[in-house]
Design a protein around this motif. Structure first.
Motif, PDB file in Angstrom:
ATOM      1  N   PHE A 280       0.844  -1.206   0.000  1.00 33.29           N
ATOM      2  CA  PHE A 280       0.000   0.000   0.000  1.00 33.29           C
ATOM      3  C   PHE A 280       0.867   1.240   0.000  1.00 33.29           C
ATOM      4  O   PHE A 280       0.444   2.313  -0.406  1.00 33.29           O
ATOM      5  CB  PHE A 280      -0.927   0.022   1.216  1.00 33.29           C
ATOM      6  CG  PHE A 280      -1.915  -1.093   1.226  1.00 33.29           C
ATOM      7  CD1 PHE A 280      -2.437  -1.586   0.033  1.00 33.29           C
ATOM      8  CD2 PHE A 280      -2.332  -1.669   2.418  1.00 33.29           C
ATOM      9  CE1 PHE A 280      -3.346  -2.625   0.033  1.00 33.29           C
ATOM     10  CE2 PHE A 280      -3.246  -2.709   2.419  1.00 33.29           C
ATOM     11  CZ  PHE A 280      -3.749  -3.187   1.229  1.00 33.29           C
TER      12      PHE A 280
ATOM     13  N   ASP B 155     -11.364  -0.513   8.463  1.00 31.49           N
ATOM     14  CA  ASP B 155     -12.690  -0.253   7.931  1.00 31.49           C
ATOM     15  C   ASP B 155     -13.256  -1.559   7.409  1.00 31.49           C
ATOM     16  O   ASP B 155     -13.006  -1.937   6.270  1.00 31.49           O
ATOM     17  CB  ASP B 155     -12.619   0.785   6.813  1.00 31.49           C
ATOM     18  CG  ASP B 155     -12.571   2.182   7.376  1.00 31.49           C
ATOM     19  OD1 ASP B 155     -13.361   2.468   8.286  1.00 31.49           O
ATOM     20  OD2 ASP B 155     -11.745   2.978   6.904  1.00 31.49           O
TER      21      ASP B 155
ATOM     22  N   LEU C 279      -8.720 -16.267   8.537  1.00 28.69           N
ATOM     23  CA  LEU C 279      -8.101 -16.332   7.212  1.00 28.69           C
ATOM     24  C   LEU C 279      -6.841 -17.209   7.220  1.00 28.69           C
ATOM     25  O   LEU C 279      -6.333 -17.575   6.161  1.00 28.69           O
ATOM     26  CB  LEU C 279      -7.752 -14.925   6.705  1.00 28.69           C
ATOM     27  CG  LEU C 279      -8.950 -14.114   6.221  1.00 28.69           C
ATOM     28  CD1 LEU C 279      -8.532 -12.679   5.911  1.00 28.69           C
ATOM     29  CD2 LEU C 279      -9.591 -14.743   4.988  1.00 28.69           C
TER      30      LEU C 279
ATOM     31  N   ASN D 264     -12.848   6.314   0.469  1.00 28.57           N
ATOM     32  CA  ASN D 264     -12.858   5.130   1.318  1.00 28.57           C
ATOM     33  C   ASN D 264     -11.596   4.308   1.113  1.00 28.57           C
ATOM     34  O   ASN D 264     -11.634   3.084   1.108  1.00 28.57           O
ATOM     35  CB  ASN D 264     -14.088   4.269   1.015  1.00 28.57           C
ATOM     36  CG  ASN D 264     -15.366   5.011   1.303  1.00 28.57           C
ATOM     37  OD1 ASN D 264     -15.747   5.176   2.440  1.00 28.57           O
ATOM     38  ND2 ASN D 264     -16.014   5.496   0.250  1.00 28.57           N
TER      39      ASN D 264
ATOM     40  N   ARG E  86      -9.145   3.547   2.941  1.00 30.51           N
ATOM     41  CA  ARG E  86      -8.801   2.562   3.984  1.00 30.51           C
ATOM     42  C   ARG E  86      -9.630   1.297   3.834  1.00 30.51           C
ATOM     43  O   ARG E  86      -9.124   0.192   3.960  1.00 30.51           O
ATOM     44  CB  ARG E  86      -9.009   3.165   5.366  1.00 30.51           C
ATOM     45  CG  ARG E  86      -7.972   4.216   5.734  1.00 30.51           C
ATOM     46  CD  ARG E  86      -7.852   4.365   7.230  1.00 30.51           C
ATOM     47  NE  ARG E  86      -9.157   4.311   7.870  1.00 30.51           N
ATOM     48  CZ  ARG E  86      -9.658   5.312   8.593  1.00 30.51           C
ATOM     49  NH1 ARG E  86      -8.990   6.411   8.774  1.00 30.51           N
ATOM     50  NH2 ARG E  86     -10.839   5.184   9.154  1.00 30.51           N
ATOM     51  N   GLU E  87     -10.913   1.491   3.564  1.00 25.68           N
ATOM     52  CA  GLU E  87     -11.766   0.312   3.401  1.00 25.68           C
ATOM     53  C   GLU E  87     -11.348  -0.479   2.160  1.00 25.68           C
ATOM     54  O   GLU E  87     -11.301  -1.703   2.163  1.00 25.68           O
ATOM     55  CB  GLU E  87     -13.238   0.722   3.303  1.00 25.68           C
ATOM     56  CG  GLU E  87     -14.162  -0.475   3.368  1.00 25.68           C
ATOM     57  CD  GLU E  87     -15.629  -0.120   3.125  1.00 25.68           C
ATOM     58  OE1 GLU E  87     -16.014   1.034   3.383  1.00 25.68           O
ATOM     59  OE2 GLU E  87     -16.361  -1.004   2.653  1.00 25.68           O
TER      60      GLU E  87
ATOM     61  N   GLN F 249      -8.322  -0.568   0.847  1.00 24.87           N
ATOM     62  CA  GLN F 249      -7.063  -1.266   1.133  1.00 24.87           C
ATOM     63  C   GLN F 249      -7.296  -2.470   2.028  1.00 24.87           C
ATOM     64  O   GLN F 249      -6.639  -3.500   1.875  1.00 24.87           O
ATOM     65  CB  GLN F 249      -6.075  -0.301   1.798  1.00 24.87           C
ATOM     66  CG  GLN F 249      -5.567   0.738   0.822  1.00 24.87           C
ATOM     67  CD  GLN F 249      -4.402   1.527   1.370  1.00 24.87           C
ATOM     68  OE1 GLN F 249      -4.186   1.578   2.575  1.00 24.87           O
ATOM     69  NE2 GLN F 249      -3.661   2.168   0.490  1.00 24.87           N
ATOM     70  N   TYR F 250      -8.227  -2.334   2.947  1.00 26.07           N
ATOM     71  CA  TYR F 250      -8.517  -3.468   3.815  1.00 26.07           C
ATOM     72  C   TYR F 250      -9.050  -4.640   3.000  1.00 26.07           C
ATOM     73  O   TYR F 250      -8.682  -5.787   3.220  1.00 26.07           O
ATOM     74  CB  TYR F 250      -9.506  -3.053   4.906  1.00 26.07           C
ATOM     75  CG  TYR F 250      -9.778  -4.151   5.917  1.00 26.07           C
ATOM     76  CD1 TYR F 250      -8.741  -4.728   6.631  1.00 26.07           C
ATOM     77  CD2 TYR F 250     -11.068  -4.612   6.135  1.00 26.07           C
ATOM     78  CE1 TYR F 250      -8.985  -5.742   7.547  1.00 26.07           C
ATOM     79  CE2 TYR F 250     -11.320  -5.622   7.055  1.00 26.07           C
ATOM     80  CZ  TYR F 250     -10.273  -6.178   7.755  1.00 26.07           C
ATOM     81  OH  TYR F 250     -10.522  -7.183   8.656  1.00 26.07           O
ATOM     82  N   ARG F 251      -9.896  -4.341   2.017  1.00 27.53           N
ATOM     83  CA  ARG F 251     -10.412  -5.421   1.160  1.00 27.53           C
ATOM     84  C   ARG F 251      -9.272  -6.072   0.377  1.00 27.53           C
ATOM     85  O   ARG F 251      -9.250  -7.285   0.192  1.00 27.53           O
ATOM     86  CB  ARG F 251     -11.481  -4.897   0.199  1.00 27.53           C
ATOM     87  CG  ARG F 251     -12.737  -4.400   0.899  1.00 27.53           C
ATOM     88  CD  ARG F 251     -13.728  -3.811  -0.094  1.00 27.53           C
ATOM     89  NE  ARG F 251     -14.355  -4.837  -0.903  1.00 27.53           N
ATOM     90  CZ  ARG F 251     -15.429  -5.516  -0.535  1.00 27.53           C
ATOM     91  NH1 ARG F 251     -15.996  -5.284   0.621  1.00 27.53           N
ATOM     92  NH2 ARG F 251     -15.942  -6.432  -1.329  1.00 27.53           N
ATOM     93  N   LEU F 252      -8.329  -5.269  -0.085  1.00 28.61           N
ATOM     94  CA  LEU F 252      -7.151  -5.827  -0.766  1.00 28.61           C
ATOM     95  C   LEU F 252      -6.346  -6.699   0.195  1.00 28.61           C
ATOM     96  O   LEU F 252      -5.892  -7.783  -0.163  1.00 28.61           O
ATOM     97  CB  LEU F 252      -6.247  -4.715  -1.299  1.00 28.61           C
ATOM     98  CG  LEU F 252      -6.719  -3.912  -2.505  1.00 28.61           C
ATOM     99  CD1 LEU F 252      -5.762  -2.765  -2.752  1.00 28.61           C
ATOM    100  CD2 LEU F 252      -6.827  -4.784  -3.750  1.00 28.61           C
ATOM    101  N   ALA F 253      -6.210  -6.199   1.433  1.00 28.35           N
ATOM    102  CA  ALA F 253      -5.448  -6.965   2.423  1.00 28.35           C
ATOM    103  C   ALA F 253      -6.133  -8.281   2.742  1.00 28.35           C
ATOM    104  O   ALA F 253      -5.492  -9.261   3.077  1.00 28.35           O
ATOM    105  CB  ALA F 253      -5.259  -6.141   3.692  1.00 28.35           C
ATOM    106  N   LEU F 254      -7.453  -8.312   2.614  1.00 28.60           N
ATOM    107  CA  LEU F 254      -8.189  -9.556   2.839  1.00 28.60           C
ATOM    108  C   LEU F 254      -8.095 -10.472   1.619  1.00 28.60           C
ATOM    109  O   LEU F 254      -8.834 -11.437   1.507  1.00 28.60           O
ATOM    110  CB  LEU F 254      -9.661  -9.260   3.150  1.00 28.60           C
ATOM    111  CG  LEU F 254      -9.950  -8.540   4.462  1.00 28.60           C
ATOM    112  CD1 LEU F 254     -11.393  -8.061   4.506  1.00 28.60           C
ATOM    113  CD2 LEU F 254      -9.670  -9.458   5.645  1.00 28.60           C
TER     114      LEU F 254
ATOM    115  N   ASP G 249      -2.332  -2.013  -7.387  1.00 25.80           N
ATOM    116  CA  ASP G 249      -3.782  -1.801  -7.263  1.00 25.80           C
ATOM    117  C   ASP G 249      -4.135  -0.534  -6.504  1.00 25.80           C
ATOM    118  O   ASP G 249      -5.246  -0.402  -5.995  1.00 25.80           O
ATOM    119  CB  ASP G 249      -4.481  -2.993  -6.572  1.00 25.80           C
ATOM    120  CG  ASP G 249      -4.314  -4.260  -7.370  1.00 25.80           C
ATOM    121  OD1 ASP G 249      -4.335  -4.181  -8.607  1.00 25.80           O
ATOM    122  OD2 ASP G 249      -4.150  -5.333  -6.752  1.00 25.80           O
ATOM    123  N   ARG G 250      -3.183   0.391  -6.401  1.00 20.41           N
ATOM    124  CA  ARG G 250      -3.515   1.651  -5.747  1.00 20.41           C
ATOM    125  C   ARG G 250      -4.087   2.604  -6.788  1.00 20.41           C
ATOM    126  O   ARG G 250      -3.591   2.676  -7.905  1.00 20.41           O
ATOM    127  CB  ARG G 250      -2.263   2.267  -5.113  1.00 20.41           C
ATOM    128  CG  ARG G 250      -1.655   1.373  -4.049  1.00 20.41           C
ATOM    129  CD  ARG G 250      -0.423   2.006  -3.447  1.00 20.41           C
ATOM    130  NE  ARG G 250       0.581   2.302  -4.466  1.00 20.41           N
ATOM    131  CZ  ARG G 250       1.682   3.009  -4.221  1.00 20.41           C
ATOM    132  NH1 ARG G 250       1.896   3.502  -3.028  1.00 20.41           N
ATOM    133  NH2 ARG G 250       2.562   3.216  -5.174  1.00 20.41           N
TER     134      ARG G 250
END
Lengths: 206, 257
Positions: free
Chosen positions: A52, A87, A154, B156, B158-159, B161-166, B253-254
């Motif tokens: 990121f 989030d 996960l 959004n 952060r949200e 990026q969180y989905r990417l992290a998941l 993917d940024r």
């Protein structure tokens, strides 16, 4: 070769040098605590691991793979990331969890909502009806704990936990830290919280 | 039975009503006078020029000339989308031209061939004004949709990026905002499709009736155009986002707009 490696990292942000020739090696299943003072880029460091934040120079290796645009998805799928201001996707908690396990990269994992309901909610001291609630109606602390459950389910090799105990009471904090440190994973903790002290974590300061 | 011709000077009579508007604005300190005068002036010049131009095009009524004009309209609409949405011309103009030029072009030719049943589907009388209606609607839909998608992702982050992290891939991780974009794009047209005719008669129908068509003929055209607008707006926004997103993200993917 170490399991995680930052070599010669240079990172500038808004004309400020955050990292310059930064090196760090972390072994598999090592538990590391980043407790550098505020503003030193602790969060940037863990975000670099996820792609990121991309360093201006230097190399990041995860399990022998160099982090690039091509390998970023492969590397992300080795990491569970939980942060203070996580989030969680919007919607009903049950659907959100199901949605995450429907991601192509997660379909191989077995997901059982009953275990979530009957075991994990208790472990994290969350009310039984949490699954039926909308994420937006939950408190920050509740969302944080849900994100942690998600991170554990996960079943990744590497856990990044960025200030996840903020805002929880001492009892709950201790319970969470006991639980986390009981796992045999490569764990990177970003925190200033005393609750991690004297728990055998390797402290990294810069 | 044709429409009553308007002499070139009588539209100026409307200025009689602009005078009290200007006085009221002035007295109350409502800062609209400049913009109102400019808008009316610009509209007149613009339409007169288009009118001259179209007269010639209708005179030629040639497949290539007509199509060149249609392509010009597509280009102008795409440019307006790129500018309004804050995208870069270099990266995003062509994707948007194709993204909503293609579905609208298919739609207009389909209507002309199969619904109206013209012998010449490139006939300027149908091809150009109907395409103008389709494009105008697609344009406003595209602006809403593209804005919703990219600004949703930005706000959004952060949200996302969180989905990417998941471990969501780029498509999976952006899906909530993609859905929002489609809904946002379609909501106004669905609402106006539902209520059309109850509140006001749509412009095309009014024009046709003034031009001497029977109301039922005008109604059928209106039904066709409303359906066509709704459909091409839907496919237009899908294509536009799918094509623009190719250059809207970096390797990690940024969002890189």
């Amino acid at each position: 070769m170490a399991y995680l490696e930052f070599s010669n990292i240079q990172l500038n942000y808004q004309q400020q040098t955050i990292f310059s020739d930064f090196n760090l090696k972390i072994e598999r299943n090592e538990k590391t605590l980043f407790c550098a003072p505020s503003g030193r880029g602790k969060t940037s460091l863990v975000k670099m691991l996820l792609g990121f934040v991309v360093p201006d120079r230097g190399e990041i290796l995860v399990d022998g793979i160099t982090l690039t645009g091509e390998t970023v998805n492969q590397i992300r799928s080795k990491i569970s990331y939980v942060s203070q201001d996580t989030d969680i996707p919007k919607g009903i908690v049950r659907d959100v969890f199901e949605g995450v396990f429907k991601f192509e990269a997660n379909r191989h994992l077995s997901y059982n909502p009953d275990i979530l309901k009957n075991y994990w909610l208790d472990v994290m001291s969350l009310p039984k009806d949490t699954l039926e609630k909308n994420v937006e109606t939950l408190s920050g602390g509740e969302r944080q704990r849900l994100a942690l459950i998600l991170g554990i389910l996960l079943d990744r090799e590497i856990w990044i936990l960025d200030e996840i105990t903020t805002g929880l009471d001492l009892e709950l904090k201790t319970k969470m830290v006991d639980l986390i440190l009981g796992y045999d994973k490569t764990i990177l903790v970003v925190s200033h919280d005393d609750v991690y002290q004297n728990r055998g974590l390797r402290e990294v300061i810069w | 039975m044709g429409v009553q011709e308007i002499p070139f000077y009588t539209p100026l009579y409307l200025l009689i009503f602009v005078v009290p508007m200007a006085i009221i604005n002035y007295k109350l300190g409502i800062g609209l006078n400049k913009r109102i005068i400019y808008a009316l002036f610009r509209m007149t010049i613009q339409l007169v020029l288009v009118g001259f131009f179209l007269q010639y095009i209708f005179l030629f009524n040639n497949l290539w000339v007509n199509s060149a004009y249609v392509i010009f309209m597509i280009g102008a609409a795409a440019l307006s989308t790129v500018k309004t949405c804050g995208l870069t011309i270099k990266n995003q103009f062509l994707p948007i031209v194709i993204g909503f030029g293609f579905p609208n072009l298919v739609m207009i030719l389909f209507i002309n061939q199969f619904v109206i049943g013209l012998s010449n589907i490139f006939d300027a009388q149908y091809y150009i004004p109907l395409m103008g209606m389709l494009l105008g609607n697609s344009l406003s839909g595209n602006i809403i949709g593209i804005n919703t998608f990219y600004s949703g992702l930005k706000q959004n982050e952060r949200e996302y990026q969180y989905r990417l992290a998941l471990s969501g891939n780029q498509w999976e991780s952006t899906l909530p905002w993609y859905k929002e974009a489609i809904t946002g794009c379609m909501n106004p047209i669905i609402a106006s499709t539902e209520t059309i005719g109850l509140v006001s008669l749509p412009g095309m129908m009014t024009g046709q009736i003034l031009g001497g068509s029977m109301p039922m003929t005008a109604i059928f055209y209106q039904i066709v155009i409303m359906g066509a607008i709704l459909i091409s707006r839907y496919f237009g926004i899908h294509f536009s986002i799918l094509l623009t997103r190719k250059k809207a993200f970096d390797d990690y993917d940024r969002l890189s707009l």
